[in-house]
Scaffold this active site. Structure first.
Site, PDB file in Angstrom:
ATOM      1  N   ASP A  35      -3.257   1.386  -2.011  1.00 51.20           N
ATOM      2  CA  ASP A  35      -2.723   2.516  -1.256  1.00 51.20           C
ATOM      3  C   ASP A  35      -3.741   3.098  -0.278  1.00 51.20           C
ATOM      4  OD1 ASP A  35      -4.444   3.500  -3.124  1.00 51.20           O
ATOM      5  OD2 ASP A  35      -3.134   5.086  -3.848  1.00 51.20           O
ATOM      6  N   ASP A  94      -8.364  -0.321   0.457  1.00 52.39           N
ATOM      7  CA  ASP A  94      -7.605  -1.499   0.027  1.00 52.39           C
ATOM      8  C   ASP A  94      -7.135  -2.365   1.202  1.00 52.39           C
ATOM      9  OD1 ASP A  94      -7.640  -0.781  -2.725  1.00 52.39           O
ATOM     10  OD2 ASP A  94      -6.059   0.685  -2.342  1.00 52.39           O
ATOM     11  N   ASP A 115      -4.594  -1.984  -8.058  1.00 50.86           N
ATOM     12  CA  ASP A 115      -5.473  -0.826  -8.108  1.00 50.86           C
ATOM     13  C   ASP A 115      -5.116  -0.026  -9.356  1.00 50.86           C
ATOM     14  OD1 ASP A 115      -7.344   1.029  -7.341  1.00 50.86           O
ATOM     15  OD2 ASP A 115      -6.010   2.079  -5.967  1.00 50.86           O
TER      16      ASP A 115
END
Length: 913
Positions: free
Chosen positions: A650, A654, A338
């Site tokens: 996080d 996700d 990410d």
């Protein structure tokens, strides 16, 4: 509650974002001022259920225990123990049971500790919410919220449910946990098109996000599992997890060993039975073969090697939830990361300021707590603080600002809009004395930022002049300007100038910057209190500059990405952010360069992709504006391509991908509970560099596991061949089951364990990852095992037959010759596990202090067992003279000399011995 009833209720109120405020309120039968009555709220709570997500079920202690026992090697050893007890070999049976218990305890304890670490990490405070119930403003447990409740939102509050906004004043919400969007989203109340994606639903607020600025009111439309976070949580439960590669490979290896063992034992049993041999001798030989063929210490050493790696990673702020996951990282070929908070610091930072005919880049020096603006075209010359343009920009940045810094010492963090906080941080570090002077000034008048007008203005008296200071969106500021401030003087701001700056604003936005414009105006007198600043004063402004903000990359990320690339691991960015922002950060951290910074938009990922499209996906470094379902598609593409995928994240968005990936890596500091629960590993410090350390440790562990398996299997093969050679030729048992078990308990555990916890090759991160399909023992390894086993067999069997036929010693003494020769030869054999290109006396094995301790310990135990009466009798020892001991010593050393010589001879050849 009936889930179908819930779904029906919610289906009646679909797409509240496409309805106007009055329609939404009528649909939910609620009053914007009074809210629901307590009775009505109670009824709806019965209908919709509590506002909570389903918790991921944790493995019970019994399930953890069963996982340790559910192993083919354990089954085979259990069968051997049962046979030993049935035929009265009690010590033998007890010894096998001890091995089984030790293995189970070690694996159980380490996974139990990992579970405890996760439980400690997930402790969370109860969320409270402000709602209107029966005309009163109440603070209640967020779990008791129901659709139709009127929710009050203030800066700093966590949004407890999905809600449609009915009032919004300068309201901004951080939606990064849900969408991956790094910049807070400005909210409004106007209805939107039905096709509007979640990330663009600006009149909605979602469970799990946080209010960063302003205040508002909203009517709750969905709770619990019906919220956006709930939908993602449901997706997580449906995502299928690939089996961990190490488990697959150990399972395959174990099955091969079982077939070899069963075939040999059956063949010997049939031959012996047909020739009329005693049943007990045949069973005892079959048990001996089982013990010889199966490395009893393999589960123990594999567990301890993984546990050691797990503990090493704990020192680097990495919590591993499953032992085998550590090794899988060593096979990783691609890391999906990410952007927000993983590659970046998750905070806006002023990066550039562009005046007419001059661009300035902001240089931050954190160690000196200082920021400077460097003129791009002036060869790194720093602009002087008394430059008129820079001085005016500084004043607007500090005074046209409603944020507050929390820490006066270093200007880190604050309350208010992240963009305003960034400007204050810049001002504090750029010129702290002038910053403090300006912050003490009294504000005369103001026009707060409005999401419709997209401008903000404040009035101050500066150096005896009444100044209107303005900032806002470039497309809102430019039309209000009639002059421009260039080189310290005013000039006309023409239509061509406006077009130029609007074009420049678009270019910077496409590069991923959040852009705002600055302007000012000198007033003739102080405005009256009832003056409408926006309508009456914010005209005929002087355009000053554009400024660009970005969530900056973490300092250590570039080096970590370079290490991954050197190690043959692809690093791919998968983010919910805009393509321009993603490309900018990707170039900053070297995930991509100008030639490879194409970003695939999430909407381009389709179900019906052909081979060409699939190849394009796996050759792309940047995926932007990706939703949770599209992340799953990307992972599937790569897994179908044969990659071992690690996924970092996080947010709740996700979680499905974290579960689907071969290795899911969640963030510990800012990671949501859902993400942490489904992941295989958690980074306590959220640092990308910790992933690199984990990959290195995984590679070391795989290399160590391969080393000790080669070590174990080679001498276990020799045990099989020695028993087969002697048993089929003279129908004697050269190695007794209890002797083998005693010997293997030493060699399988201590020297093998020492190999399993070695420090590994220091250049291991300069090698490409091995083929994920490569078995744990490849073809070359099997050849090595066969040659090592054959060499050991030739010398040990040779010593047995020499003592039997040349010295005419008894079978019992010959048994001792074979046992002690093999015992010491197995211990010296650990030094043969060096890599062929390493020196004989200075290599990974000889530098491993654990190896020396293990060898000395095992030699001491073997010698001690000969002099202790109890073990002397149990292990069937015999009295031997000096010449017999000399024969044992020579025979035990010759295999090591032979193997080391062959390594030296073949080290530059195609096959490394």
């Amino acid at each position: 509650m009936d889930s179908s009833a819930s779904s029906k209720k919610h289906s009646e109120k679909e797409n509240p974002y496409s309805q106007n405020v009055d329609e939404v309120l009528r649909s939910f039968k609620t009053d914007p001022e009074k809210g629901l009555s307590d009775d009505e709220a109670e009824k709806r709570l019965d209908t919709y259920g509590r506002n909570q997500l389903k918790k991921q079920e944790q493995k019970s202690l019994l399930e953890i225990l069963i996982d340790q026992i559910n192993n083919p090697i354990v089954y085979l050893l259990t069968a051997a123990a049962v046979l030993a007890f049935v035929f009265g070999d009690i010590p033998e049976g007890i010894a096998i049971v001890v091995v089984l218990i030790l293995n189970t305890m070690i694996g159980f304890w380490m996974e139990f500790q990992a579970r405890k670490s996760m439980n400690a990490l997930q402790e969370m405070d109860k969320v409270m919410a402000h709602v209107f119930r029966g005309g009163e403003d109440k603070e209640i447990d967020a779990e008791l919220l129901v659709p139709g409740d009127i929710l009050e939102l203030e800066a700093g509050a966590l949004v407890p449910a999905d809600a449609r906004l009915i009032e919004a004043s300068e309201l901004s919400v951080d939606e990064s946990p849900l969408t991956g969007e790094s910049v807070p989203v400005s909210k409004e109340i106007d209805p939107l098109e039905v096709e509007t994606q979640v990330a663009d639903q600006k009149n909605m607020v979602f469970k799990g996000t946080a209010v960063t600025n302003g205040h508002g009111k909203a009517v709750i439309v969905t709770t619990g599992m019906d919220t956006q976070i709930g939908n993602i949580s449901e997706m997580v439960s449906k995502a299928e997890k690939e089996q961990i590669p190490l488990n697959r490979k150990l399972e395959t290896l174990t099955k091969k060993l079982i077939w070899v063992t069963a075939s040999l034992a059956t063949a010997f049993f049939l031959v012996g039975w047909m020739t009329g041999k005693e049943l007990y001798q045949l069973v005892q030989t079959a048990i001996a073969w089982t013990i010889a063929a199966i490395p009893e210490g393999l589960p123990i050493v594999a567990s301890i090697a993984l546990a050691k790696g797990m503990l090493r990673l704990a020192d680097h702020n990495v919590i591993v939830k499953q032992l085998a996951a550590v090794e899988t990282l060593g096979e990783t070929t691609v890391i999906f990361t990410d952007k927000t908070g993983t590659l970046t610091e998750n905070r806006l930072t002023l990066q550039m300021v562009e005046f007419d005919n001059m661009k300035g880049e902001v240089k931050w020096e954190k160690e000196k707590n200082r920021a400077d603006i460097v003129a791009s075209e002036l060869a790194e010359n720093r602009l002087k603080k008394n430059d008129k343009r820079l001085k005016r920009f500084f004043e607007i940045a500090v005074l046209c600002n409603d944020a507050e810094l929390n820490h006066a010492e270093n200007g880190e963090n604050g309350e208010g809009d992240p963009l305003d906080i960034s400007l204050l941080e810049f001002g504090k570090t750029f010129d702290s004395d002038r910053f403090n002077e300006l912050r003490e000034m009294e504000r005369i008048h103001e026009e707060p930022f409005d999401s419709e007008d997209m401008v903000m203005g404040t009035v101050y008296e500066i150096d005896g002049k009444i100044m209107l200071l303005c900032k806002g969106a470039a497309e809102s500021i430019a039309p209000r300007c009639s002059n421009t401030f260039s080189d310290g003087s005013l000039s006309e701001f023409t239509d061509e100038d406006k077009e130029k700056w609007n074009h420049r604003n678009q270019e910077l936005s496409e590069d991923g910057l959040r852009v705002i414009a600055f302007a000012f105006r000198e007033l003739e007198q102080k405005p009256a209190e009832d003056t409408d600043v926006e309508k009456e004063l914010m005209q005929d402004l002087t355009f000053l500059c554009l400024s660009g903000f970005i969530d900056p990359p973490r300092e250590e990320v570039k080096e970590s990405v370079a290490t991954c690339q050197k190690a043959g691991i692809k690093v791919e960015m998968v983010t919910g952010d805009h393509p321009g922002t993603a490309r900018n950060i990707a170039r900053e951290v070297n995930v991509a360069d100008e030639e490879s910074d194409k970003a695939i938009h999430g909407s381009e990922l389709r179900e019906d992709v052909d081979e060409h499209d699939r190849k394009e996906v796996v050759n792309t470094q940047i995926f932007a504006r990706v939703d949770p379902e599209q992340k799953l598609k990307i992972i599937e593409y790569y897994q179908q391509n044969g990659d071992i995928v690690a996924m970092t994240g996080d947010g709740v968005n996700d979680a499905p991908a974290l579960k689907k990936a071969d290795i899911g890596i969640a963030m510990g500091e800012r990671g949501t509970q859902v993400a942490q629960e489904v992941s295989d590993m958690v980074l306590k410090n959220d640092a990308f560099s910790s992933i690199v350390q984990a990959v290195r440790e995984g590679r070391i562990i795989f290399g160590n596991i391969r080393k000790f398996i080669i070590y174990q299997l080679s001498y276990h093969l020799s045990e099989i061949l020695i028993i087969a050679g002697v048993s089929f030729s003279v129908f004697a048992l050269p190695l007794l089951p209890l002797q083998l078990l005693f010997l293997n308990l030493l060699s399988d555990v201590f020297p093998a364990l020492a190999l399993g916890i070695g420090q590994g090759n220091p250049k291991i991160m300069e090698q490409d990852p091995k083929d994920p399909e490569e078995p744990i023992i490849n073809r070359n390894n099997w050849i090595m095992i066969a040659l090592y086993g054959l060499i050991l067999t030739l010398f040990i069997s040779g010593a047995y037959f020499f003592a039997l036929f040349y010295w005419h010693l008894s079978e019992e003494v010959c048994n001792n010759v074979a046992f002690f020769s093999l015992a010491f030869a197995q211990l010296w054999h650990v030094f043969d596990m060096r890599e062929a290109n390493e020196p004989i006396f200075n290599n990974q094995v000889t530098q491993n202090s654990y190896v020396w301790v293990a060898v000395v310990f095992c030699v001491s135990v073997i010698i001690a067992s000969y002099f202790i009466p109890q073990t002397y009798d149990v292990l069937s020892y015999q009295q031997m003279d000096l010449s017999t001991w000399i024969l044992i010593g020579i025979t035990s050393v010759l295999p090591m000399i032979t193997i080391q010589s062959l390594k030296e001879i073949t080290k530059n050849s195609r096959f490394e011995f």
